[in-house]
Design a protein around this motif. Structure first.
Motif, PDB file in Angstrom:
ATOM      1  N   ALA A  46     -13.981  -2.446 -70.497  1.00  0.00           N
ATOM      2  CA  ALA A  46     -13.454  -2.171 -71.124  1.00  0.00           C
ATOM      3  C   ALA A  46     -12.070  -1.083 -71.106  1.00  0.00           C
ATOM      4  O   ALA A  46     -11.278  -0.590 -71.317  1.00  0.00           O
ATOM      5  CB  ALA A  46     -14.571  -1.860 -72.652  1.00  0.00           C
ATOM      6  N   ALA A  47     -13.078  -0.469 -70.477  1.00  0.00           N
ATOM      7  CA  ALA A  47     -12.995   1.035 -69.057  1.00  0.00           C
ATOM      8  C   ALA A  47     -11.305   0.699 -68.861  1.00  0.00           C
ATOM      9  O   ALA A  47     -10.712   1.447 -68.959  1.00  0.00           O
ATOM     10  CB  ALA A  47     -13.737   1.429 -68.317  1.00  0.00           C
ATOM     11  N   ASP A  48     -11.754  -0.765 -67.836  1.00  0.00           N
ATOM     12  CA  ASP A  48     -10.643  -0.899 -66.736  1.00  0.00           C
ATOM     13  C   ASP A  48      -9.259  -1.240 -67.720  1.00  0.00           C
ATOM     14  O   ASP A  48      -8.148  -1.048 -67.633  1.00  0.00           O
ATOM     15  CB  ASP A  48     -10.655  -2.590 -66.342  1.00  0.00           C
ATOM     16  CG  ASP A  48     -11.975  -1.399 -65.032  1.00  0.00           C
ATOM     17  OD1 ASP A  48     -12.537  -0.465 -64.286  1.00  0.00           O
ATOM     18  OD2 ASP A  48     -12.326  -2.492 -64.322  1.00  0.00           O
ATOM     19  N   LEU A  49      -9.692  -1.832 -68.571  1.00  0.00           N
ATOM     20  CA  LEU A  49      -8.213  -2.369 -69.507  1.00  0.00           C
ATOM     21  C   LEU A  49      -7.524  -0.983 -70.121  1.00  0.00           C
ATOM     22  O   LEU A  49      -6.404  -1.428 -70.516  1.00  0.00           O
ATOM     23  CB  LEU A  49      -8.918  -3.750 -70.795  1.00  0.00           C
ATOM     24  CG  LEU A  49      -8.691  -4.674 -69.982  1.00  0.00           C
ATOM     25  CD1 LEU A  49      -9.880  -6.141 -71.478  1.00  0.00           C
ATOM     26  CD2 LEU A  49      -7.600  -5.937 -69.887  1.00  0.00           C
ATOM     27  N   ARG A 104     -17.903   5.186 -74.031  1.00  0.00           N
ATOM     28  CA  ARG A 104     -18.676   4.773 -74.856  1.00  0.00           C
ATOM     29  C   ARG A 104     -19.401   4.509 -75.943  1.00  0.00           C
ATOM     30  O   ARG A 104     -17.884   3.842 -76.543  1.00  0.00           O
ATOM     31  CB  ARG A 104     -19.057   6.291 -76.162  1.00  0.00           C
ATOM     32  CG  ARG A 104     -19.225   7.877 -74.823  1.00  0.00           C
ATOM     33  CD  ARG A 104     -19.163   8.773 -75.929  1.00  0.00           C
ATOM     34  NE  ARG A 104     -19.272   9.899 -74.966  1.00  0.00           N
ATOM     35  CZ  ARG A 104     -20.457  10.697 -74.766  1.00  0.00           C
ATOM     36  NH1 ARG A 104     -21.860  10.028 -75.164  1.00  0.00           N
ATOM     37  NH2 ARG A 104     -20.942  11.833 -73.572  1.00  0.00           N
ATOM     38  N   ILE A 105     -20.361   3.322 -76.539  1.00  0.00           N
ATOM     39  CA  ILE A 105     -19.980   2.900 -77.514  1.00  0.00           C
ATOM     40  C   ILE A 105     -19.964   3.228 -78.970  1.00  0.00           C
ATOM     41  O   ILE A 105     -20.662   4.950 -79.579  1.00  0.00           O
ATOM     42  CB  ILE A 105     -21.498   2.004 -77.873  1.00  0.00           C
ATOM     43  CG1 ILE A 105     -21.277   1.285 -78.951  1.00  0.00           C
ATOM     44  CG2 ILE A 105     -22.476   3.280 -77.786  1.00  0.00           C
ATOM     45  CD1 ILE A 105     -23.005   0.059 -78.814  1.00  0.00           C
ATOM     46  N   ASP A 155     -14.435   7.791 -73.552  1.00  0.00           N
ATOM     47  CA  ASP A 155     -14.949   9.773 -73.384  1.00  0.00           C
ATOM     48  C   ASP A 155     -14.319  10.424 -73.417  1.00  0.00           C
ATOM     49  O   ASP A 155     -13.560  10.520 -72.954  1.00  0.00           O
ATOM     50  CB  ASP A 155     -16.911   9.533 -72.430  1.00  0.00           C
ATOM     51  CG  ASP A 155     -16.662  10.409 -72.026  1.00  0.00           C
ATOM     52  OD1 ASP A 155     -17.581  10.802 -73.002  1.00  0.00           O
ATOM     53  OD2 ASP A 155     -17.317  11.365 -70.844  1.00  0.00           O
ATOM     54  N   GLY A 156     -15.032  11.831 -74.133  1.00  0.00           N
ATOM     55  CA  GLY A 156     -14.197  12.919 -74.320  1.00  0.00           C
ATOM     56  C   GLY A 156     -13.152  13.032 -75.434  1.00  0.00           C
ATOM     57  O   GLY A 156     -12.117  14.008 -75.634  1.00  0.00           O
ATOM     58  N   ASN A 200     -24.070   7.089 -79.679  1.00  0.00           N
ATOM     59  CA  ASN A 200     -22.780   7.028 -78.943  1.00  0.00           C
ATOM     60  C   ASN A 200     -22.538   6.978 -77.336  1.00  0.00           C
ATOM     61  O   ASN A 200     -22.007   7.982 -76.595  1.00  0.00           O
ATOM     62  CB  ASN A 200     -21.633   7.291 -79.013  1.00  0.00           C
ATOM     63  CG  ASN A 200     -21.472   7.259 -81.024  1.00  0.00           C
ATOM     64  OD1 ASN A 200     -21.293   8.535 -81.836  1.00  0.00           O
ATOM     65  ND2 ASN A 200     -21.328   6.491 -81.455  1.00  0.00           N
ATOM     66  N   PRO A 201     -23.861   6.228 -76.780  1.00  0.00           N
ATOM     67  CA  PRO A 201     -23.973   6.932 -74.814  1.00  0.00           C
ATOM     68  C   PRO A 201     -23.466   6.459 -74.498  1.00  0.00           C
ATOM     69  O   PRO A 201     -22.168   5.480 -75.127  1.00  0.00           O
ATOM     70  CB  PRO A 201     -25.228   6.218 -74.778  1.00  0.00           C
ATOM     71  CG  PRO A 201     -25.383   4.972 -75.852  1.00  0.00           C
ATOM     72  CD  PRO A 201     -25.065   5.753 -77.170  1.00  0.00           C
ATOM     73  N   ILE A 202     -22.744   7.006 -73.423  1.00  0.00           N
ATOM     74  CA  ILE A 202     -21.850   6.505 -72.387  1.00  0.00           C
ATOM     75  C   ILE A 202     -22.087   5.078 -71.877  1.00  0.00           C
ATOM     76  O   ILE A 202     -23.275   5.247 -70.560  1.00  0.00           O
ATOM     77  CB  ILE A 202     -21.628   6.810 -71.257  1.00  0.00           C
ATOM     78  CG1 ILE A 202     -20.717   8.765 -71.881  1.00  0.00           C
ATOM     79  CG2 ILE A 202     -20.661   6.638 -70.006  1.00  0.00           C
ATOM     80  CD1 ILE A 202     -20.939   9.998 -70.910  1.00  0.00           C
TER      81      ILE A 202
END
Length: 273
Positions: free
Chosen positions: A98-101, A108-109, A234-235, A268-270
């Motif tokens: 998900a992060a890469d896309l 985070r969820i 995140d952020g 919503n943890p990383i």
């Protein structure tokens, strides 16, 4: 393989191709075949199915439900209901994809949802997921992974390529009205639609929060068992809710937080890195 009470680890990672990453940014959706192996899915299907059976809230037969109720059995945050299911939802392998896309360093969820479409279940109307989310961003993404083979006649969701670039198109929640309005919008603009067809258990589609999508009904005699996980970069900061749906989501998925706060509650943890 799962042994005894042990479940497969999902904390390794896979490398996506440049074409997959570029295609997602261009189209607002992508498919990654066999993101989870058959043995992994077989083990987690059992624990997720148990949660769905235990918490299924439907008491009326299909023919007596509204369009939303006919679309699927929907159980949110199964990770809160089962430690075993949490291991699937929090999988580092899925979160990195998900992060890469999205092209972000960390995710985070937001929340997860089991979406089980019953035999004879109805279609899922056209909609945008992010009308429900109190976030003003394009850095949201949903993983949609079947736990069973999905045949051609059920298929994946249908996505409108490039629609994520148009942002907030309509505030209509999932309904017959949203289906009519957005179907007319798609047809008037001649927007391209993509359906990935049959999917194996462990294949996964990803789509952006603003991507228009729908799903056909289930004409088969088999339950369409799907698990979804929504990730946010995140952020991010919580936006002022501009609808009842967003106020409800703020209270449920960002508990004890307010507009202007970091979108990072205890729910919503990383997940990556």
């Amino acid at each position: 393989m799962s042994i005894g009470n042990q479940l497969p680890e999902l904390n390794d990672t896979v490398e996506l191709s440049a074409a997959e990453r570029e295609g997602y940014l261009r189209d607002g959706h992508a498919i990654i075949r066999q993101l989870a192996r058959p043995d992994e899915i077989a083990a987690y299907r059992e624990v997720i199915g148990e949660v769905v059976r235990e918490h299924n809230y439907h008491t009326k037969p299909l023919e007596e439900r509204d369009t939303y109720g006919k679309a699927f059995i929907q159980i949110g945050n199964v990770w809160e209901l089962s430690e075993a299911a949490r291991r699937f939802v929090f999988a580092r392998r899925f979160a990195k994809a998900a992060a890469d896309l999205m092209g972000v360093p960390a995710v985070r969820i937001y929340h997860d949802q089991a979406l089980f479409k019953e035999p004879g279940g109805g279609h899922t109307p056209w909609h945008q997921d992010q009308i429900y989310w109190p976030l003003d961003t394009d850095k949201t993404i949903t993983l949609w992974m079947p736990l069973v083979p999905v045949p051609e006649e059920v298929g994946s969701m249908t996505f409108v390529s490039g629609s994520h670039k148009n942002g907030y198109i309509s505030k209509q929640e999932i309904s017959d009205e949203s289906h009519r309005t957005l179907k007319a919008y798609i047809e008037q603009k001649g927007l391209p639609q993509i359906n990935y067809g049959a999917m194996a258990a462990g294949d996964a589609t990803f789509h952006a929060g603003w991507t228009l999508h729908s799903a056909p009904g289930n004409p088969t005699s088999l339950m369409r068992e799907v698990m979804t996980v929504i990730y946010i970069a995140d952020g991010l900061t919580i936006a002022e809710p501009d609808s009842g749906a967003r106020r409800s989501d703020l209270a449920r998925w960002f508990p004890e937080l307010s507009p202007g706060d970091a979108a990072a509650s205890r729910l919503n943890p990383i997940l990556y890195p």
